[in-house]
Design an enzyme around this catalytic site. Structure first.
Site, PDB file in Angstrom:
ATOM      1  N   TYR A  46       0.828  -1.210   0.000  1.00 13.73           N
ATOM      2  CA  TYR A  46       0.000   0.000   0.000  1.00 13.73           C
ATOM      3  C   TYR A  46       0.863   1.261   0.000  1.00 13.73           C
ATOM      4  CZ  TYR A  46      -4.624  -2.034   0.860  1.00 13.73           C
ATOM      5  OH  TYR A  46      -5.819  -2.684   0.755  1.00 13.73           O
TER       6      TYR A  46
ATOM      7  N   LYS B 267       3.154 -15.361   2.541  1.00 13.54           N
ATOM      8  CA  LYS B 267       3.351 -16.124   1.297  1.00 13.54           C
ATOM      9  C   LYS B 267       4.850 -16.385   1.194  1.00 13.54           C
ATOM     10  CE  LYS B 267       1.875 -17.956  -2.586  1.00 13.54           C
ATOM     11  NZ  LYS B 267       1.045 -19.193  -2.608  1.00 13.54           N
TER      12      LYS B 267
HETATM   13  C1  IPM Z   1     -10.397  -1.185   3.914  1.00 11.08           C
HETATM   14  C2  IPM Z   1     -10.633  -0.636   2.542  1.00 11.08           C
HETATM   15  C3  IPM Z   1      -9.489   0.286   2.147  1.00 11.08           C
HETATM   16  C4  IPM Z   1      -8.212  -0.522   2.191  1.00 11.08           C
HETATM   17  C5  IPM Z   1      -9.660   0.974   0.779  1.00 11.08           C
HETATM   18  C6  IPM Z   1     -10.933   1.764   0.699  1.00 11.08           C
HETATM   19  C7  IPM Z   1      -8.474   1.819   0.429  1.00 11.08           C
HETATM   20  O1  IPM Z   1     -10.814  -1.668   1.626  1.00 11.08           O
HETATM   21  O2  IPM Z   1     -10.275  -0.389   4.862  1.00 11.08           O
HETATM   22  O3  IPM Z   1     -10.365  -2.409   4.054  1.00 11.08           O
HETATM   23  O4  IPM Z   1      -7.888  -1.233   1.226  1.00 11.08           O
HETATM   24  O5  IPM Z   1      -7.517  -0.454   3.209  1.00 11.08           O
END
Ligand code: IPM
Ligand code: MG
Length: 357
Positions: A142, A191
């Site tokens: 992320y 993984k």
């Molecule tokens: C979550 C959501 C978010 C994430 C999105 C909206 C960016 O899916 O909080 O699980 O992936 O963290």
């Protein structure tokens, strides 16, 4: 006592579900003699529309000064074609990073009243489901380097998964500490048969397991874990995993307990206000129709009372009110089976609030 709570209602069903959680908090305040001061803040699509950025500076500043943050959901098709750095989701990732919220706790349990909403066969969920996904929230793919470049076969795009020992160790500690107050079992999901980042993850987890003799520790590969969650979810107590795997597995865990509309979450860092939000998204398809299930947000408010304000009794009162309301047969559309007339978002909120005592 008096407390300052920042509210980020967000987009889609966000404002409707946060409205019900506020109703429940107000009632809790009345019953237990607390005053909650709410401050509305912009983030996500609504912030893009009003201010031109998904995470205004003022939102971060006021969150940092609050005792806790309650968030609905952000995003929607209206903003889908914007470039990555201007999308509503960038606001969500930005606030998690700005508040240093590296630990995301997502409890999933099957309420006795919702047994029929569980899509698994009776036998499979007979021994109950009560697990917590501890998701790493400010690292991994992320937040890794990403981009586009020209390759031999045209344009290429890439994202990178990178974890440091420190990031793995601090989320591992949260999971082991949590397990000690529960059924003393940690499953670390990775993984490691393919990814180097998972191999480091596993090494660090083994180190922590070695220092936690009383905890039953297992590693599991993520593909197997996805399967085990529907084969026998009762085997899990605390699951600890990376940002991406935690995102995916917590959606799966939620469905197993009946509906994604039921799962709350707490995002915690060190010495900063916690942020509480349902695990589901903004559901633009049902926004504004009074159909959304406010329970995940109301249970997130209960986690807020417990973890950020230290109000254990009050948190339990909210959780008990949710349980009683479900036991009384009230169901929003996502949970109403055949022959059951669903109640609206607002009716569900009122029914839960009036059971707080
Ligand atoms: C979550 C959501 C978010 C994430 C999105 C909206 C960016 O899916 O909080 O699980 O992936 O963290
Ligand atoms: Mg998700």
């Amino acid at each position: 006592m008096e407390y300052n709570i920042a509210l980020i209602r967000g987009d889609g069903i966000g404002p409707e579900i946060v409205g019900e959680a506020v109703r429940v908090l107000e009632k809790t305040g009345e019953v237990f003699s607390h005053r909650f001061h709410f401050t509305d803040l912009l983030m996500g699509g609504c912030a893009i529309d009003r201010i031109g950025t998904p995470l205004p500076d003022e939102t971060v500043e006021i969150c940092l000064k609050s005792d806790a943050v309650l968030l609905g959901a952000v995003g929607g098709p209206k903003w889908d074609s914007l470039p990555g750095h201007l999308r509503p989701e960038k606001g969500l990732l930005g606030i998690r990073a700005a508040l240093g919220l590296y630990a995301n706790l997502r409890p999933a349990r099957l309420y006795p009243a919702l047994k029929d909403a569980c899509p698994l066969k009776d036998g499979v969920c007979a021994s109950g489901i009560d697990l917590v996904v501890v998701r790493e929230l400010t690292g991994g793919i992320y937040f890794g380097v990403r981009g586009r470049r020209q390759g031999k076969n045209g344009q290429e795009a890439f994202d990178t998964e990178c974890y440091s020992e420190k990031e793995i160790a601090r989320i591992g500690k949260i999971a082991f500490d949590l397990a000690r107050s529960r059924r003393a079992k940690v499953t670390s999901i990775d993984k490691a048969n393919v990814l180097e980042s998972s191999r480091l993850w596993r090494e660090v987890m083994h180190g922590i397991a070695g220092q936690n003799a009383g905890i039953d520790y297992t590693d599991m590969l993520v593909d197997n874990a996805a399967m085990q969650l529907v084969r026998d979810p009762s085997q899990f107590d605390v699951i600890v995993t990376s940002n991406l795997f935690g995102d995916i597995l917590s959606d799966e865990a939620s469905m197993v307990t009946g509906s994604i509309g039921m799962l709350p979450s707490a995002s915690l860092g060190e010495g900063r206000p916690g942020l509480y939000e349902p695990i589901h998204g903004s559901a633009p398809d049902i926004a504004g129709r009074g159909m959304a299930n406010p329970v995940a947000t109301i249970l997130s408010a209960a986690m807020l009372l417990r973890s950020s304000l230290g109000l254990e009794k009050e948190a339990r009162a909210v959780e008990a009110a949710v349980e009683e309301t479900l036991a009384a047969g009230l169901r929003t559309a996502d949970l109403a089976g055949p022959g059951c007339a669903p109640v609206s978002t607002g009716e569900m909120g009122v029914e839960i609030a009036r059971r707080i005592r």
